[in-house]
Design a protein around this motif. Structure first.
Motif, PDB file in Angstrom:
ATOM      1  N   PRO A  62     -15.078 -92.738 -11.445  1.00 48.72           N
ATOM      2  CA  PRO A  62     -14.505 -91.398 -11.236  1.00 48.72           C
ATOM      3  C   PRO A  62     -13.389 -91.131 -12.237  1.00 48.72           C
ATOM      4  N   VAL A  96      -9.867 -89.865 -13.607  1.00 45.86           N
ATOM      5  CA  VAL A  96      -8.535 -89.903 -13.016  1.00 45.86           C
ATOM      6  C   VAL A  96      -7.657 -88.893 -13.745  1.00 45.86           C
ATOM      7  N   GLU A 114      -3.073 -87.725 -10.497  1.00 48.43           N
ATOM      8  CA  GLU A 114      -3.462 -88.866  -9.673  1.00 48.43           C
ATOM      9  C   GLU A 114      -2.720 -90.120 -10.103  1.00 48.43           C
ATOM     10  N   THR A 134      -6.792 -97.162  -8.858  1.00 45.52           N
ATOM     11  CA  THR A 134      -6.671 -95.844  -9.490  1.00 45.52           C
ATOM     12  C   THR A 134      -6.039 -95.975 -10.872  1.00 45.52           C
ATOM     13  N   ASN A 153      -8.568 -97.432 -13.227  1.00 45.14           N
ATOM     14  CA  ASN A 153      -9.560 -96.442 -13.661  1.00 45.14           C
ATOM     15  C   ASN A 153      -8.983 -95.518 -14.729  1.00 45.14           C
ATOM     16  N   GLY A 170      -9.927 -86.445  -5.305  1.00 50.45           N
ATOM     17  CA  GLY A 170      -9.415 -87.797  -5.511  1.00 50.45           C
ATOM     18  C   GLY A 170      -8.014 -87.976  -4.955  1.00 50.45           C
ATOM     19  N   ASP A 219     -16.210 -90.857  -2.866  1.00 52.70           N
ATOM     20  CA  ASP A 219     -16.348 -91.670  -4.077  1.00 52.70           C
ATOM     21  C   ASP A 219     -17.699 -91.440  -4.742  1.00 52.70           C
ATOM     22  N   ARG A 263     -17.616 -87.993  -6.517  1.00 48.57           N
ATOM     23  CA  ARG A 263     -16.785 -88.032  -7.723  1.00 48.57           C
ATOM     24  C   ARG A 263     -17.477 -88.842  -8.821  1.00 48.57           C
TER      25      ARG A 263
END
Length: 254
Positions: free
Chosen positions: A5, A7, A11, A71, A74, A204, A235, A238
């Protein structure tokens, strides 16, 4: 393997902020060593979490830290893709032989060109600084014809998005989650029936609010609960949205 996904910069900053607030709340004695600015280098934050996550830190904090750390990780994955594309194109534009560039990334001359094409396609929908205010989300609907692939996907999955948002709101209510700014923002999009790329960013952010809530983390980890099923659906959606560029890249390469 599915594309990770995307970011958004918000985020990233929110994850760092949650980590800092949790460590402050439990009087982490090493708290002053934690980079806590939204613009902090995520690598330094990850290094902190690896070094200062001993038995003195409550389990719920360590569990939430893992969610936010992924996160950050990512974000770094996508940032690495941006950086690699920049320097591959820079090397080509500055007259380096494709064989020289290929030697650095383990491919031949044609492999370099294919890699640039795939990265450009993958990142064609990558907007880490997408404006996500309510006004900006409305404006995105007005200009949606400029992003036909994204808008087509959002139109196809409209019912799925509305359903998962409704379920997220219900779970936030069920667990009496107080910090739910982004869950409530999602509900506005659902109520107004206005979905855009920015909605996927907010999805997210809202998922992180649910995933890192102490009440959710305290659930029995040996079996899934409804909230876990909802988060898995988020998830999945996304990930599918992130794959738009990846699929375009496969088409370019074929």
């Amino acid at each position: 393997m599915a594309t990770r996904p995307k970011v958004h910069h918000r985020e990233l900053g929110s994850a760092i902020d949650r980590i800092a607030r949790r460590r402050t709340k439990v009087d982490d004695r090493d708290r002053e060593k934690l980079p806590d600015s939204p613009d902090s280098d995520p690598r330094e934050v990850l290094d902190y979490l690896r070094k200062y996550s001993g038995p003195a830190i409550p389990l719920w904090v360590l569990q939430a830290d893992v969610c936010d750390a992924l996160t950050l990780n990512n974000w770094l994955w996508w940032d690495d893709r941006r950086r690699e594309l920049h320097f591959l194109k820079a090397g080509r534009d500055r007259g380096l032989f494709l064989s020289q560039l290929g030697a650095q990334v383990g491919v031949g001359k044609q492999g370099v060109l294919d890699r640039i094409d795939r990265l450009e396609a993958l990142l064609s929908f990558d907007r880490p600084d997408e404006k996500i205010s309510r006004a900006a989300r409305h404006a995105a609907r007005v200009r949606s014809d400029r992003m036909p692939d994204e808008q087509a996907w959002l139109s196809r999955r409209r019912d799925d998005l509305a359903a998962v948002i409704a379920d997220m709101v219900a779970q936030a209510d069920r667990f009496d989650i107080q910090e739910r700014e982004w869950v409530d923002e999602l509900e506005v999009d659902r109520r107004d029936d206005e979905f855009s790329a920015a909605t996927m960013v907010i999805l997210g952010l809202a998922a992180a609010e649910l995933r890192t809530a102490p009440a959710v983390l305290s659930l029995d980890s040996t079996r899934p609960f409804a909230v876990h099923t909802v988060l898995a659906r988020v998830d999945q959606l996304r990930g599918q949205f992130a794959e738009l560029g990846s699929k375009a890249g496969q088409s370019v390469a074929s």
